[in-house]
Design a protein around this motif. Structure first.
Motif, PDB file in Angstrom:
ATOM      1  N   SER A   3       0.835  -1.197   0.000  1.00 50.83           N
ATOM      2  CA  SER A   3       0.000   0.000   0.000  1.00 50.83           C
ATOM      3  C   SER A   3       0.871   1.248   0.000  1.00 50.83           C
ATOM      4  N   LYS A   5      -0.340   4.126   1.059  1.00 52.78           N
ATOM      5  CA  LYS A   5      -0.876   5.019   2.077  1.00 52.78           C
ATOM      6  C   LYS A   5       0.058   5.067   3.284  1.00 52.78           C
ATOM      7  N   LYS A   6       0.202   6.257   3.845  1.00 51.76           N
ATOM      8  CA  LYS A   6       1.039   6.438   5.020  1.00 51.76           C
ATOM      9  C   LYS A   6       0.230   6.178   6.282  1.00 51.76           C
ATOM     10  N   ALA A   7       0.934   5.789   7.317  1.00 55.25           N
ATOM     11  CA  ALA A   7       0.273   5.563   8.598  1.00 55.25           C
ATOM     12  C   ALA A   7      -0.352   6.859   9.087  1.00 55.25           C
ATOM     13  N   GLN A   8      -1.544   6.753   9.658  1.00 56.19           N
ATOM     14  CA  GLN A   8      -2.240   7.941  10.156  1.00 56.19           C
ATOM     15  C   GLN A   8      -1.599   8.476  11.428  1.00 56.19           C
ATOM     16  N   SER A   9      -0.903   7.617  12.143  1.00 58.42           N
ATOM     17  CA  SER A   9      -0.302   8.011  13.408  1.00 58.42           C
ATOM     18  C   SER A   9       0.989   7.232  13.617  1.00 58.42           C
ATOM     19  N   GLU A 223     -11.032  14.139  18.446  1.00 54.21           N
ATOM     20  CA  GLU A 223     -10.370  14.845  17.344  1.00 54.21           C
ATOM     21  C   GLU A 223      -9.234  15.726  17.839  1.00 54.21           C
ATOM     22  N   ARG A 225      -7.238  14.727  20.161  1.00 54.10           N
ATOM     23  CA  ARG A 225      -6.313  13.757  20.764  1.00 54.10           C
ATOM     24  C   ARG A 225      -6.412  13.753  22.283  1.00 54.10           C
TER      25      ARG A 225
END
Length: 286
Positions: A3, A5-9, A223, A225
């Motif tokens: 994939s 896509k980059k990690a979201q966190s 949202e 955090r």
């Protein structure tokens, strides 16, 4: 195909676990060391504990200091800190990690005061990272059809409204500094189950409300955090429960027998889970 896509966190301690193992394989000269205790560390963090003059609140405050918190502000109704608090403050000062405990007098039912105190802490420390809302009261058992209105209101104002005001005070500062944070609300097993012989209509109702409060706050604050979770202990042998059991000693064995371990809990058995919830080790728990 991998994939794109980059990690979201990404953990501030990355690489961890498998990722760390793979990187170590790629570089045989890399230094390998355990990081699990780093995930539980609260180094430089600042927070607030209500009901922190003694009992569960103070027990958890000490644990957070041992985990490296820069300062844990404890507050309670008493104008002066208890002997237990004074001893704990001195104990923490000797840990050698720079942590400290501070005490101030406040009533959890006073929203304006709590907001003001939390803002003062934020101004002084320039950060706000965790909060444990542990203040609570327990009234003698009265049949639900005879329960006095003033006692019901007292329990609800402290155990539910006071929890909200404490969480608000801390959450406002967490939002202000934009670092995220962890809010921990002390509920009870009584919020999910009911002991038929001692229903405690006010106590059960107050703790059920805290559970729902946490769900709502978690959804609203996620949202930013800011995580919101609850702890629902079983019967813990604290000064508050001791005072109750002194009046109804037959309940000691009964309560002990209701637990699979056959005993009441110890206040120190809350230390680990409180530290976990306040730390990055629980960063996806809400």
């Amino acid at each position: 195909m991998a994939s794109s896509k980059k990690a979201q966190s990404v953990s501030p301690l990355a690489p961890l676990g498998i990722e760390a193992a793979m990187k170590a394989k790629e570089d045989p000269n890399s230094v390998v060391r355990p990081k699990i205790f780093d995930e539980f560390a609260l180094t430089d963090r600042v927070g607030l504990v209500s009901g922190g003059n003694r009992g569960l609140g103070l027990e958890m405050a000490i644990a957070l200091a041992e985990a490296g918190a820069q300062v844990v502000y404890c507050f309670d109704l008493s104008k002066e800190p208890s002997e237990e608090f004074k001893a704990s403050r001195e104990y923490v000062s000797k840990l050698g990690n720079g942590s400290r405990l501070e005490y101030f007098c406040a009533d959890v039912r006073n929203q304006e005061l709590l907001w003001k105190k939390a803002e003062e802490i934020g101004d002084k420390e320039q950060r706000f990272d965790f909060c444990i809302a542990a203040a609570g009261i327990l009234k003698p058992h009265v049949e639900c059809l005879e329960y006095p209105g003033h006692e019901f209101r007292d329990v609800m104002e402290v155990n539910t409204t006071g929890v909200l005001f404490t969480a608000q005070a801390a959450g406002r500062q967490m939002a202000r500094f934009g670092r995220g944070g962890s809010i921990i609300l002390i509920a009870s097993m009584s919020g999910s189950i009911t002991n038929r012989d001692h229903a405690w209509v006010s106590y059960n109702t107050s703790k059920s409300a805290v559970l729902q409060m946490a769900r709502s706050m978690a959804c609203e604050l996620g949202e930013q955090r800011i995580r919101v979770n609850t702890l629902s202990p079983g019967y813990i042998y604290t000064q508050m429960t001791t005072a109750y059991l002194d009046k109804e000693p037959h309940l000691f064995d009964k309560w002990s027998g209701m637990n699979p371990l056959g005993r009441l809990g110890r206040p120190d058995e809350m230390r680990g889970v409180a530290t976990w919830l306040a730390s990055d080790a629980s960063s996806f728990l809400f």
